[in-house]
Design a protein around this motif. Sequence first.
Motif, PDB file in Angstrom:
ATOM      1  N   MET A  51      24.326  -8.580  -9.217  1.00  0.00           N
ATOM      2  CA  MET A  51      25.776  -8.434  -9.065  1.00  0.00           C
ATOM      3  C   MET A  51      26.358  -7.359  -9.969  1.00  0.00           C
ATOM      4  SD  MET A  51      26.980 -12.331  -8.353  1.00  0.00           S
ATOM      5  CE  MET A  51      26.485 -12.982  -9.923  1.00  0.00           C
ATOM      6  N   VAL A  52      25.746  -6.198  -9.948  1.00  0.00           N
ATOM      7  CA  VAL A  52      26.234  -5.040 -10.702  1.00  0.00           C
ATOM      8  C   VAL A  52      26.613  -3.978  -9.689  1.00  0.00           C
ATOM      9  CG1 VAL A  52      25.599  -3.218 -12.309  1.00  0.00           C
ATOM     10  CG2 VAL A  52      24.784  -5.546 -12.697  1.00  0.00           C
ATOM     11  N   THR A  53      27.741  -3.353  -9.872  1.00  0.00           N
ATOM     12  CA  THR A  53      28.160  -2.257  -8.992  1.00  0.00           C
ATOM     13  C   THR A  53      27.620  -0.958  -9.549  1.00  0.00           C
ATOM     14  OG1 THR A  53      30.197  -3.447  -8.494  1.00  0.00           O
ATOM     15  CG2 THR A  53      30.114  -1.095  -7.925  1.00  0.00           C
ATOM     16  N   PRO A  54      26.797  -0.241  -8.755  1.00  0.00           N
ATOM     17  CA  PRO A  54      26.222   1.033  -9.260  1.00  0.00           C
ATOM     18  C   PRO A  54      27.279   2.101  -9.435  1.00  0.00           C
ATOM     19  CG  PRO A  54      25.512   0.596  -6.995  1.00  0.00           C
ATOM     20  CD  PRO A  54      26.381  -0.554  -7.415  1.00  0.00           C
ATOM     21  N   LEU A 105      18.431  -4.405  -5.677  1.00  0.00           N
ATOM     22  CA  LEU A 105      18.303  -4.961  -7.021  1.00  0.00           C
ATOM     23  C   LEU A 105      19.664  -5.097  -7.707  1.00  0.00           C
ATOM     24  CD1 LEU A 105      15.093  -3.107  -8.237  1.00  0.00           C
ATOM     25  CD2 LEU A 105      15.314  -5.542  -7.695  1.00  0.00           C
ATOM     26  N   PHE A 106      20.522  -4.093  -7.552  1.00  0.00           N
ATOM     27  CA  PHE A 106      21.865  -4.179  -8.127  1.00  0.00           C
ATOM     28  C   PHE A 106      22.629  -5.352  -7.509  1.00  0.00           C
ATOM     29  CE2 PHE A 106      21.712   0.393  -9.553  1.00  0.00           C
ATOM     30  CZ  PHE A 106      21.902   0.107 -10.901  1.00  0.00           C
ATOM     31  N   ALA A 107      22.494  -5.551  -6.203  1.00  0.00           N
ATOM     32  CA  ALA A 107      23.188  -6.659  -5.532  1.00  0.00           C
ATOM     33  C   ALA A 107      22.686  -8.002  -6.061  1.00  0.00           C
ATOM     34  CB  ALA A 107      22.992  -6.558  -4.025  1.00  0.00           C
ATOM     35  N   GLU A 108      21.393  -8.089  -6.338  1.00  0.00           N
ATOM     36  CA  GLU A 108      20.832  -9.336  -6.847  1.00  0.00           C
ATOM     37  C   GLU A 108      21.387  -9.715  -8.211  1.00  0.00           C
ATOM     38  OE1 GLU A 108      16.580  -9.065  -6.760  1.00  0.00           O
ATOM     39  OE2 GLU A 108      16.510  -8.941  -4.574  1.00  0.00           O
ATOM     40  N   ARG A 148       0.845  -1.198   0.000  1.00  0.00           N
ATOM     41  CA  ARG A 148       0.000   0.000   0.000  1.00  0.00           C
ATOM     42  C   ARG A 148       0.882   1.251   0.000  1.00  0.00           C
ATOM     43  NH1 ARG A 148       0.742  -1.481   5.108  1.00  0.00           N
ATOM     44  NH2 ARG A 148       0.819   0.092   6.744  1.00  0.00           N
ATOM     45  N   LEU A 149       0.282   2.374  -0.338  1.00  0.00           N
ATOM     46  CA  LEU A 149       0.992   3.655  -0.313  1.00  0.00           C
ATOM     47  C   LEU A 149       0.670   4.388   0.980  1.00  0.00           C
ATOM     48  CD1 LEU A 149       0.404   4.889  -3.965  1.00  0.00           C
ATOM     49  CD2 LEU A 149       2.478   3.903  -3.022  1.00  0.00           C
ATOM     50  N   VAL A 150       1.678   5.004   1.562  1.00  0.00           N
ATOM     51  CA  VAL A 150       1.489   5.801   2.770  1.00  0.00           C
ATOM     52  C   VAL A 150       2.173   7.151   2.570  1.00  0.00           C
ATOM     53  CG1 VAL A 150       1.320   3.826   4.334  1.00  0.00           C
ATOM     54  CG2 VAL A 150       3.538   4.842   3.882  1.00  0.00           C
ATOM     55  N   GLU A 151       1.662   8.184   3.242  1.00  0.00           N
ATOM     56  CA  GLU A 151       2.285   9.497   3.147  1.00  0.00           C
ATOM     57  C   GLU A 151       3.627   9.485   3.856  1.00  0.00           C
ATOM     58  OE1 GLU A 151       0.185  13.016   4.118  1.00  0.00           O
ATOM     59  OE2 GLU A 151      -1.602  12.411   3.024  1.00  0.00           O
ATOM     60  N   THR A 152       4.586  10.214   3.278  1.00  0.00           N
ATOM     61  CA  THR A 152       5.909  10.304   3.876  1.00  0.00           C
ATOM     62  C   THR A 152       6.579  11.581   3.416  1.00  0.00           C
ATOM     63  OG1 THR A 152       7.940   9.089   4.303  1.00  0.00           O
ATOM     64  CG2 THR A 152       7.107   9.042   2.053  1.00  0.00           C
ATOM     65  N   ASP A 153       7.758  11.846   3.930  1.00  0.00           N
ATOM     66  CA  ASP A 153       8.498  13.020   3.483  1.00  0.00           C
ATOM     67  C   ASP A 153       9.469  12.608   2.374  1.00  0.00           C
ATOM     68  OD1 ASP A 153      11.400  12.663   4.828  1.00  0.00           O
ATOM     69  OD2 ASP A 153       9.829  11.964   6.199  1.00  0.00           O
ATOM     70  N   TRP A 154      10.035  13.592   1.704  1.00  0.00           N
ATOM     71  CA  TRP A 154      10.911  13.371   0.550  1.00  0.00           C
ATOM     72  C   TRP A 154      12.115  12.503   0.908  1.00  0.00           C
ATOM     73  CZ3 TRP A 154      10.771  13.867  -4.543  1.00  0.00           C
ATOM     74  CH2 TRP A 154      11.965  13.836  -5.243  1.00  0.00           C
ATOM     75  N   ASP A 155      12.789  12.798   2.017  1.00  0.00           N
ATOM     76  CA  ASP A 155      13.996  12.051   2.390  1.00  0.00           C
ATOM     77  C   ASP A 155      13.698  10.574   2.627  1.00  0.00           C
ATOM     78  OD1 ASP A 155      15.632  14.291   2.170  1.00  0.00           O
ATOM     79  OD2 ASP A 155      15.347  14.849   4.270  1.00  0.00           O
ATOM     80  N   ALA A 197      14.003   5.008   0.554  1.00  0.00           N
ATOM     81  CA  ALA A 197      13.366   3.751   0.149  1.00  0.00           C
ATOM     82  C   ALA A 197      13.738   3.389  -1.285  1.00  0.00           C
ATOM     83  CB  ALA A 197      11.845   3.858   0.293  1.00  0.00           C
ATOM     84  N   VAL A 198      13.726   4.374  -2.173  1.00  0.00           N
ATOM     85  CA  VAL A 198      14.104   4.140  -3.567  1.00  0.00           C
ATOM     86  C   VAL A 198      15.562   3.707  -3.659  1.00  0.00           C
ATOM     87  CG1 VAL A 198      14.470   5.259  -5.807  1.00  0.00           C
ATOM     88  CG2 VAL A 198      12.369   5.693  -4.533  1.00  0.00           C
ATOM     89  N   ALA A 199      16.435   4.408  -2.952  1.00  0.00           N
ATOM     90  CA  ALA A 199      17.866   4.078  -2.988  1.00  0.00           C
ATOM     91  C   ALA A 199      18.116   2.683  -2.422  1.00  0.00           C
ATOM     92  CB  ALA A 199      18.666   5.119  -2.209  1.00  0.00           C
ATOM     93  N   GLY A 200      17.459   2.346  -1.330  1.00  0.00           N
ATOM     94  CA  GLY A 200      17.630   1.028  -0.727  1.00  0.00           C
ATOM     95  C   GLY A 200      17.187  -0.089  -1.649  1.00  0.00           C
TER      96      GLY A 200
END
Length: 58
Positions: A55-58, A50-53, A30-37, A42-45
Amino acid sequence: MGQVDRIAEPWGTRTAYGPGERWPVRVDVRLVETDWDTAMSAVAGRTKKLFAEIMVTP
């Protein structure tokens, strides 16, 4: 139909959230309200996971 200035309004009228308003972030199924940071963390994590799965180094 008039021209839309995609520089001033890149998404046109397709977004319900204005400048400075909180955007929802997905938590589980579900979607919940949050702040930008918190949303960007969450996006970065998820991106790092996904990159680790694949095996690509960002």
